[in-house]
Design an enzyme around this catalytic site. Structure first.
Site, short mmCIF file in Angstrom:
data_model
loop_
_atom_site.label_atom_id
_atom_site.label_comp_id
_atom_site.label_asym_id
_atom_site.label_seq_id
_atom_site.Cartn_x
_atom_site.Cartn_y
_atom_site.Cartn_z
N LYS A 48 15.89 39.63 98.74
CA LYS A 48 16.58 39.74 100.03
C LYS A 48 17.73 40.75 99.91
O LYS A 48 17.92 41.61 100.77
CB LYS A 48 17.11 38.35 100.42
CG LYS A 48 17.97 38.33 101.66
CD LYS A 48 19.20 37.42 101.55
CE LYS A 48 19.91 37.44 100.22
NZ LYS A 48 21.34 37.05 100.21
N LYS A 92 29.05 45.18 96.85
CA LYS A 92 28.22 44.13 96.24
C LYS A 92 26.75 44.54 96.25
O LYS A 92 26.04 44.38 95.25
CB LYS A 92 28.42 42.83 97.01
CG LYS A 92 27.48 41.70 96.64
CD LYS A 92 27.65 41.22 95.19
CE LYS A 92 26.70 40.08 94.86
NZ LYS A 92 26.64 39.80 93.42
N THR A 130 26.19 37.37 99.53
CA THR A 130 25.72 38.75 99.61
C THR A 130 24.99 38.92 100.92
O THR A 130 23.91 38.38 101.12
CB THR A 130 24.76 39.05 98.44
OG1 THR A 130 25.42 38.74 97.21
CG2 THR A 130 24.35 40.51 98.44
#
Lengths: 292, 292, 292, 292
Positions: B240, B171, B95
């Site tokens: 994150k 995503k 990701t």
């Protein structure tokens, strides 16, 4: 088992029709009388007042706009409690504050009758299909007696125990979750679109994989296509529910950041005053804030 | 079709094992070497460096922690591009920011190879079962060639077209939606509990009716039972991701109030420093703010 | 003490003029050359490049748009460090990330010169009046030497110690607080107006009693009168600052809910793209959300 | 001009003392009788009930906890309106919903007396010094007659016209702004501290430059030093005010994101149940969320 049904909006009318279909003798009442006509044609008796409607009822369903309307209908001068037979059950289906149902349950107790909170989950088309989910809370014996009528309007009834406020809590939490689905999808689809993805295609991917769920599909479709019709429920009605959520959280000493945002999105939507849109149209605010 | 797999965390190891099971010749590499051992026993070749791992690969999968790790692995001094054969495909599964995959795709183009963004949706147990959902974007011909390998790790691959950043956008939006599910459920279950409902019972009702969906069930169970193990992904990793969402929204000139809240919940969770909990544990902040 | 001034926007030009008035020999540079003309007429020497401007400077002031512009100006191919004399001081006045000033301070150290972060608080009219508040941080001896020049542009200099990032932190926090004043006043004045109070009258009451303060008066006037001219700083510039605040908070593991809201208000304002308005114009979003 | 004062909390007692000092004959009443003793010693007559206290009053001041207490005190069975002389003025000083003062003003009109909303801005020490700011709204002639008494408790009275709700609106907006100052300073000082600045030193810089203002100084000192005593007003009292703000905004169809956050900070503070702290202690939530 004679049933009275008071409040024939798009939800109430569909629920009443299913009670008729299930064979219950039904008397209906609505403030604006013309809404009773389709049900009369299906076999319902039409009453001219709440008091008249419930005079010989075993069960009375109510499905009205807000707490104030429900209180008036129940304890007002021409309300249910003026004529309701002893031992009868009031199935209170409106989305109201838990304390409203608790307070009215007290009034019923004093009167010798029962209140069972009986909120329903689902849009008008789901109600018409008899596929609502029903929550139920109140005195155990009354809940038991109410069950066959609840079965006629829904695909399943969940029991929340003796507290007549409990099922209202569940309903408020459920509506709150729907609001989070709408805001979440609106932000996700708008970001995807801004980044170059196809809005509808991404919606289809999401709802055929991780979020393969009727709620995500039905609200997601409105948001993906940005067409907020037909109206399941208008923004002003659900805003009232979200305010009940926020005020219940206040009462319980609990911050709810998502609830604040959803409530305020609906507030902006009401302030902008667009007519004839579903409440999911608050998703438009996400696009507008992004300059689209 | 020879495959290299770089990055054997709990997700990567499960994906690599499924490639082996599907019969692909597999070379693996991981920074900490002991994680390669189970795969070696299952038939994988173990390489001592990324460059060595990909020397004769047709396809190289990468599944690493963040953008920086991916960039180093790809364009660093001992990275993929030092030895990758012409025409090979880099399936970039981590990701990362859409622009990171776009930038690395450029480097591949210059090198004569291809990058296909290939992020996956699902927890480690889903990965182990080969039931991930896979997103795919990049050059059309490379996407086509990658498909059989994607089929070996997932239950379905969704095509997002030629932009190597597109599947990363999807995503990020997907992870964002998971975050909204967690915060939404945490607020709803906590309010219900504060109002006297049974937290687990209400969770069960919700996820067997309106929210009958694996995501709501699996995250909801952690939140309802307030037990945030096993660790699907730790708070710092998903924080994150949420920061990537917030920064992408900034770049696209788009406010995302829900994303801010989810990101900040994770920030508080990281600041509090509880070890070995799933990222859904940010739901605890909701209870704490309510004095529970 | 010879001074170079690079970056002659509305803030920089006013600061440079005050250095001239204070008697400092001044060389100026600006990317678009016509902005140097008024200063040339006031006695400044005009340079054709940053490198040329600082060739014999004891002190070089920079006041540019963002981190990237400052880095290029300092360490770029025709930048300050190509010609700056040993022992000279770079007074870095732009609002940038603390780490940017820290990184450039390292480059200066390697070069044998000094960076002192020297951000200023105040609008262009305050700068013109020489009434800015100045923050100062960096090597102690350099701070000392810079003081007379800072005195020429401000009404007071506050010392934040040796860390060249410290004064930038203070500047970011200051700008953040200005943003909270704007949102706070916008919400308060709009609610008052919606409740029937006179918007301007209420502003006058507030700022002559509890909030008798130049910041509340100057921003409050724009918000009360809903006229966002003249432009102190445009939304896009300050949005960048608020993003630096949010990213610094992320780096420090700290949620900042007010900062998220202010940043997103500015994002919506940038997305809507209204030209030639002061950044306080994000207050309009408050009215718009209220349907006004 | 005979005055009655009902409600002798820390604010009310200080205001009553100043009326005595200004030479007004004063009768006082408080629910817990011992609080009347200091005023009795200063020359006040002590009454045993609200009805007795106002029997021969020209003006009656009330300063009580919330809307419900004010309504009971005014229209309850032993309340003001049972004995208040015709033509007398009720100076309603409590922070209440605008509609509460409007409703009670109606009751006064029916009774032949007047209500003037007369909320005050300032902490107990400011009240003791006679330096409150007073808002005033209600029937013009009554406002005029009330003025000398208001002058005895404050340093200035601002006129908000004939609507008895107007001054309450102003008071709510004022308290809301104080809440934004507290949250803003808490976020700014905490970020500064996390970045290595001295918390108190930065507070001193801010409040001697841009935010050189008594509000910023007094609340800022509590927040900088993280010592939330003495108690100006406890969290639960001001939370009620912030809920009135949020509910008034709801009624006016207006989103107020900052108000939601301030209200919820106070809610968390009430939920955590720390005794004997000033409401500014909600600033602690900012530090806690940052893991400090």
């Amino acid at each position: 088992m004679t049933i009275a049904f008071l409040g024939l909006g798009s939800m109430g009318a569909a629920m009443a029709a299913n009670l008729l279909k299930a064979g219950f003798p039904l008397t209906v009442y609505n403030r604006t009388a013309e809404k009773t006509e389709p049900l009369r044609q299906q076999g319902a008796t039409v009453a001219a007042s709440p008091a008249e409607a419930v005079r010989s009822a075993d069960i009375v369903f109510t499905m009205v706009t807000d707490d104030k309307a429900l209180e008036e209908l129940t304890t007002g001068p021409d309300g249910i409690l003026t004529t309701l037979p002893q031992g009868a059950i009031h199935a209170s289906c409106s989305t109201v504050a838990p304390d409203t149902n608790r307070r009215l349950a007290e009034a019923h107790r004093a009167h010798g009758s029962f209140l069972v909170a009986s909120p329903v989950f689902g849009k008008p088309d789901v109600a018409a299909a008899g596929k609502l989910w029903v929550g139920s809370s109140g005195p155990a014996e009354a809940r038991q007696r109410l069950k066959p009528a609840q079965d006629a309007i829904g695909q399943g009834t969940h029991d929340f125990g003796d507290d007549p406020g409990a099922a209202s809590v569940a309903k408020l939490c459920g509506n709150f979750l729907l609001g989070t689905v709408i805001e979440g999808l609106a932000e996700a689809l708008t970001l995807a679109e801004k980044c170059g993805l196809d809005r509808v295609g991404f919606y289809e991917m999401l709802t055929s994989t991780l979020f393969n769920n009727p709620i995500y599909k039905s609200y997601g479709k409105l948001i993906a296509e940005q067409h907020y019709q037909p109206v399941g429920a208008p923004p002003a009605i659900i805003r009232k529910d979200m305010n009940l959520v926020v005020q219940e959280a206040y009462k319980q000493d609990m911050p709810m950041p998502f609830a604040n945002i959803v409530r305020d999105r609906l507030t902006a939507t009401v302030a902008l005053g667009e007519p004839d849109v579903d409440w999911a149209s608050f998703a438009k605010r996400v696009s507008e804030d992004a300059g689209m």
